[in-house]
Structure formats: C-alpha cells, structure tokens
Scaffold this motif. Structure first.
Motif, PDB file in Angstrom:
ATOM      1  N   LEU A 277       0.870  -1.165   0.000  1.00 36.08           N
ATOM      2  CA  LEU A 277       0.000   0.000   0.000  1.00 36.08           C
ATOM      3  C   LEU A 277       0.913   1.223   0.000  1.00 36.08           C
ATOM      4  N   GLU A 278       0.840   1.999  -1.072  1.00 40.28           N
ATOM      5  CA  GLU A 278       1.748   3.127  -1.269  1.00 40.28           C
ATOM      6  C   GLU A 278       1.077   4.449  -0.895  1.00 40.28           C
ATOM      7  N   VAL A 279       1.848   5.336  -0.283  1.00 36.37           N
ATOM      8  CA  VAL A 279       1.386   6.695  -0.052  1.00 36.37           C
ATOM      9  C   VAL A 279       2.206   7.637  -0.915  1.00 36.37           C
ATOM     10  N   ASP A 280       1.537   8.638  -1.479  1.00 37.06           N
ATOM     11  CA  ASP A 280       2.180   9.610  -2.359  1.00 37.06           C
ATOM     12  C   ASP A 280       1.804  11.015  -1.884  1.00 37.06           C
ATOM     13  N   PHE A 281       2.821  11.892  -1.763  1.00 33.39           N
ATOM     14  CA  PHE A 281       2.588  13.237  -1.263  1.00 33.39           C
ATOM     15  C   PHE A 281       2.757  14.292  -2.358  1.00 33.39           C
ATOM     16  N   LYS A 282       2.414  13.904  -3.570  1.00 31.06           N
ATOM     17  CA  LYS A 282       2.532  14.838  -4.697  1.00 31.06           C
ATOM     18  C   LYS A 282       1.757  16.123  -4.449  1.00 31.06           C
ATOM     19  N   ASN A 283       0.614  16.002  -3.778  1.00 29.42           N
ATOM     20  CA  ASN A 283      -0.226  17.172  -3.514  1.00 29.42           C
ATOM     21  C   ASN A 283       0.076  17.829  -2.166  1.00 29.42           C
ATOM     22  N   GLY A 284       1.153  17.393  -1.508  1.00 35.97           N
ATOM     23  CA  GLY A 284       1.534  17.953  -0.222  1.00 35.97           C
ATOM     24  C   GLY A 284       1.281  16.993   0.921  1.00 35.97           C
ATOM     25  N   LYS A 285       1.962  17.209   2.035  1.00 34.96           N
ATOM     26  CA  LYS A 285       1.871  16.315   3.196  1.00 34.96           C
ATOM     27  C   LYS A 285       0.472  16.251   3.785  1.00 34.96           C
ATOM     28  N   ASN A 286      -0.305  17.297   3.567  1.00 35.68           N
ATOM     29  CA  ASN A 286      -1.665  17.331   4.134  1.00 35.68           C
ATOM     30  C   ASN A 286      -2.704  16.721   3.210  1.00 35.68           C
ATOM     31  N   ASP A 287      -2.258  16.264   2.046  1.00 34.49           N
ATOM     32  CA  ASP A 287      -3.210  15.688   1.081  1.00 34.49           C
ATOM     33  C   ASP A 287      -2.602  14.424   0.463  1.00 34.49           C
ATOM     34  N   PRO A 288      -2.410  13.386   1.287  1.00 38.75           N
ATOM     35  CA  PRO A 288      -1.794  12.164   0.767  1.00 38.75           C
ATOM     36  C   PRO A 288      -2.740  11.395  -0.154  1.00 38.75           C
ATOM     37  N   ARG A 289      -2.164  10.715  -1.128  1.00 36.42           N
ATOM     38  CA  ARG A 289      -2.932   9.797  -1.978  1.00 36.42           C
ATOM     39  C   ARG A 289      -2.408   8.393  -1.711  1.00 36.42           C
ATOM     40  N   TYR A 290      -3.311   7.428  -1.699  1.00 37.07           N
ATOM     41  CA  TYR A 290      -2.937   6.048  -1.425  1.00 37.07           C
ATOM     42  C   TYR A 290      -3.206   5.189  -2.658  1.00 37.07           C
ATOM     43  N   PHE A 291      -2.243   4.337  -2.977  1.00 32.37           N
ATOM     44  CA  PHE A 291      -2.339   3.485  -4.155  1.00 32.37           C
ATOM     45  C   PHE A 291      -2.101   2.019  -3.792  1.00 32.37           C
ATOM     46  N   ASN A 292      -2.790   1.146  -4.503  1.00 23.59           N
ATOM     47  CA  ASN A 292      -2.514  -0.289  -4.466  1.00 23.59           C
ATOM     48  C   ASN A 292      -1.401  -0.517  -5.491  1.00 23.59           C
ATOM     49  N   THR A 293      -0.223  -0.838  -5.021  1.00 23.37           N
ATOM     50  CA  THR A 293       0.991  -0.755  -5.833  1.00 23.37           C
ATOM     51  C   THR A 293       1.750  -2.073  -5.864  1.00 23.37           C
ATOM     52  N   VAL A 294       2.411  -2.325  -6.987  1.00 25.82           N
ATOM     53  CA  VAL A 294       3.390  -3.405  -7.047  1.00 25.82           C
ATOM     54  C   VAL A 294       4.605  -2.901  -7.819  1.00 25.82           C
ATOM     55  N   GLY A 295       5.775  -3.142  -7.244  1.00 26.59           N
ATOM     56  CA  GLY A 295       7.026  -2.840  -7.918  1.00 26.59           C
ATOM     57  C   GLY A 295       7.660  -4.121  -8.418  1.00 26.59           C
ATOM     58  N   LEU A 296       8.699  -3.972  -9.225  1.00 28.78           N
ATOM     59  CA  LEU A 296       9.460  -5.124  -9.702  1.00 28.78           C
ATOM     60  C   LEU A 296      10.934  -4.868  -9.459  1.00 28.78           C
ATOM     61  N   ALA A 297      11.569  -5.790  -8.755  1.00 23.58           N
ATOM     62  CA  ALA A 297      13.014  -5.733  -8.526  1.00 23.58           C
ATOM     63  C   ALA A 297      13.702  -6.705  -9.470  1.00 23.58           C
ATOM     64  N   ASN A 298      14.861  -6.300 -10.001  1.00 22.66           N
ATOM     65  CA  ASN A 298      15.621  -7.197 -10.874  1.00 22.66           C
ATOM     66  C   ASN A 298      16.776  -7.837 -10.125  1.00 22.66           C
ATOM     67  N   PRO A 299      17.476  -8.786 -10.740  1.00 23.17           N
ATOM     68  CA  PRO A 299      18.545  -9.501 -10.025  1.00 23.17           C
ATOM     69  C   PRO A 299      19.721  -8.624  -9.598  1.00 23.17           C
ATOM     70  N   LYS A 300      19.809  -7.419 -10.115  1.00 21.66           N
ATOM     71  CA  LYS A 300      20.860  -6.495  -9.690  1.00 21.66           C
ATOM     72  C   LYS A 300      20.418  -5.634  -8.514  1.00 21.66           C
ATOM     73  N   GLY A 301      19.186  -5.822  -8.077  1.00 20.26           N
ATOM     74  CA  GLY A 301      18.677  -5.064  -6.942  1.00 20.26           C
ATOM     75  C   GLY A 301      18.070  -3.736  -7.309  1.00 20.26           C
TER      76      GLY A 301
END
Length: 297
Positions: free
Chosen positions: A133-157
C-alpha cells in the motif's frame, strides 16, 4: 629501404593487445516461475515482511527466477475475517467493515520495503514483485494519496518497474485507493518482456498491454468470492488470458484457518495457450506454486 627492413623484425615482434571477446550466456529454453500463496495481516508490515522474505528464499532456492507475491501482502489487504479494511477519512466505506487508517502503515516508493525486497532480489539473483500500500505526497503532506501498488526488482537489486493499480476493486478499495496514474508497466528481462497487473485490473488491463507484446503478466491477487473460486481461477481466468497469447503468474492470498467466507487460494500459472499448468492445492496457510515456462527468446 635498409632502415625500413631493419625495423621490420622489431615491429613484427610487437603484439597489439585485443579485448577479450564478450561471452553472452545463452538464454535457456525454459525458466522456472513461482507464485507465492500466503496470508498477510493488515497493518503488520514487520510480520508480513518476515513471512514473505522466508517464502521468497524458499522459492529461489528451488530454482525460481521470477517470484510473485500476493496483492499488497507487505502491508496487508483485508483482515482474514473480512471485517477490517483500510479507510481514509472522508471516503465511503461499506457498513460491514471496521476502518483502519493507512497513514501509519503505507510507504512511499522507493521506501523501506522496496529497499528491503530489492536487496533480497539481488541476494537471490531473481526478479521479485513488491506488493504494498503506497502513499504519495505529490499534492503535499496534508493531502496524501494512497495506491494499491506493485514494484518489480531485478537480479541487480534495481527497482525497474513501479505500477499503481489502474482499476481498484470498488467494494473494498473505494474507502482508500486512488486509481493508478502511471499506466501499464513493462520491463525487458533476458527471458522476455513482462508486465505488471493487480487483481481486479484483469477485466481491463490485458487490452492495454496488447500493443506491448508482453511475454508474461506478473499478477498479484487478493481474489475474494462467496463461493469456491476454482471456476474463476481454472476456467474464466484462462479464457480471459488466452486471446492475448502471453503467460500469467497469479499469486493469490490465503488465510491461516478456515473462515466463514470462501474465496482464497488456488494461485495459478497459466500458459500462453490459456491452460492452467500449475495450481495451488491448499486453501490455508502458505504454498508456493512452481512452473517452467518457455522463454520468449
């Protein structure tokens, strides 16, 4: 002329250093993938991380080069009894849920969890999904947005893809999730091009990936249903994937013990022919589903 001939033996004795040829190892004809099926507890980031780390190591030690973890399993999706759900103040929530504020649990990307799981991918020399569950503060600390997120890591980290769920499931996610704003995400591995998608996305995302000609969709799931989910996992999902001619590695959540509701388990690996080639056998606890997929190259 005599001077030139005198120099010839000397010049001939000189050797010009050349670079060693670059040897590129051949791409294997198949690659082992793993869908990790397990429970997660809502808000228990430390406990979930410990469990997911151990299961990832188990999968890698069994030879898996791709490991897919269940939807938001680092942060937790819903409580196992379906009574507690994430809730952001001011957003609607279904009456059956007790709300839990995600502000103390959500993470930025990159952040603590992405750093941990990228390091784990490097240690194990694998590709690894990072669902949270990701939080994003693009709109400022007082207006957080929450996203259902998945990242991908590669073998080099490296964190090589960052996907936000484009179509949150309205029933539980209307209380916290913002629709993704990063579009589809692909990454070219030595085995083939992969894409990322999350659970409810499956109804719309395959058409979005079609122009990208992906080899495999890495697909974290927290599929919830009131009845036995095998019809969806074994019939409807393969039928949905088949026309697009790519593989799918679907890692669904599970619960630790029998619940009053059904709709967990049955993680699947689906071939580019729309066939289930591996499926979880258990509804409860942890299980890793393995399959060998033909590579794109």
């Amino acid at each position: 002329m005599r001077f030139a001939f005198a120099l010839f033996p000397f010049l001939a004795a000189l050797t010009v250093p050349t670079a060693d040829p670059v040897v590129v190892p051949p791409v294997p004809k198949t690659v082992k993938v793993a869908a990790v099926q397990c429970s997660s507890d809502i808000g228990d980031v430390a406990g979930n991380t410990k469990k997911l780390t151990a299961l990832t190591k188990e999968a890698a030690n069994a030879g898996a080069k791709f490991v897919v973890l269940p939807e938001t399993s680092i942060t937790g999706y819903l409580s196992q009894d379906l009574k507690t759900n994430w809730h952001v103040k001011g957003m609607p929530i279904e009456k059956q849920f007790e709300g839990k504020d995600p502000k103390d649990f959500a993470e930025e990307v990159p952040g603590t969890s992405t750093k941990h799981f990228c390091a784990l991918a490097k240690e194990l020399n694998i590709y690894l999904t990072i669902p949270l569950l990701e939080v994003d503060f693009k709109n400022g600390k007082n207006d957080p947005r929450y996203f259902n997120t998945v990242g991908l890591a590669n073998p080099k980290g490296g964190l090589v893809a960052h996907y936000r769920k484009l179509t949150p499931w309205p029933y539980p996610e209307k209380s916290w999730a913002t629709s993704g704003d990063r579009g589809v995400q692909t990454y070219d591995t030595e085995y083939g091009r992969v894409g990322l998608g999350i659970c409810f996305d499956i109804h719309t995302i395959l058409e979005k990936y079609e122009p990208h000609k992906i080899w495999c969709l890495l697909y974290p799931i927290a599929w919830v249903d009131t009845e036995h989910p095998a019809e969806w996992m074994w019939t409807k999902l393969p039928e949905r994937v088949k026309p697009f001619k790519h593989h799918l590695v679907g890692a669904n959540w599970s619960v630790d013990q029998k619940q009053e509701w059904r709709g967990y388990g049955f993680s699947v690996v689906i071939s580019n022919e729309g066939k289930v080639i591996a499926s979880a056998k258990s509804l409860y606890g942890s299980e890793i589903v393995y399959a060998d997929l033909p590579t794109a190259k």
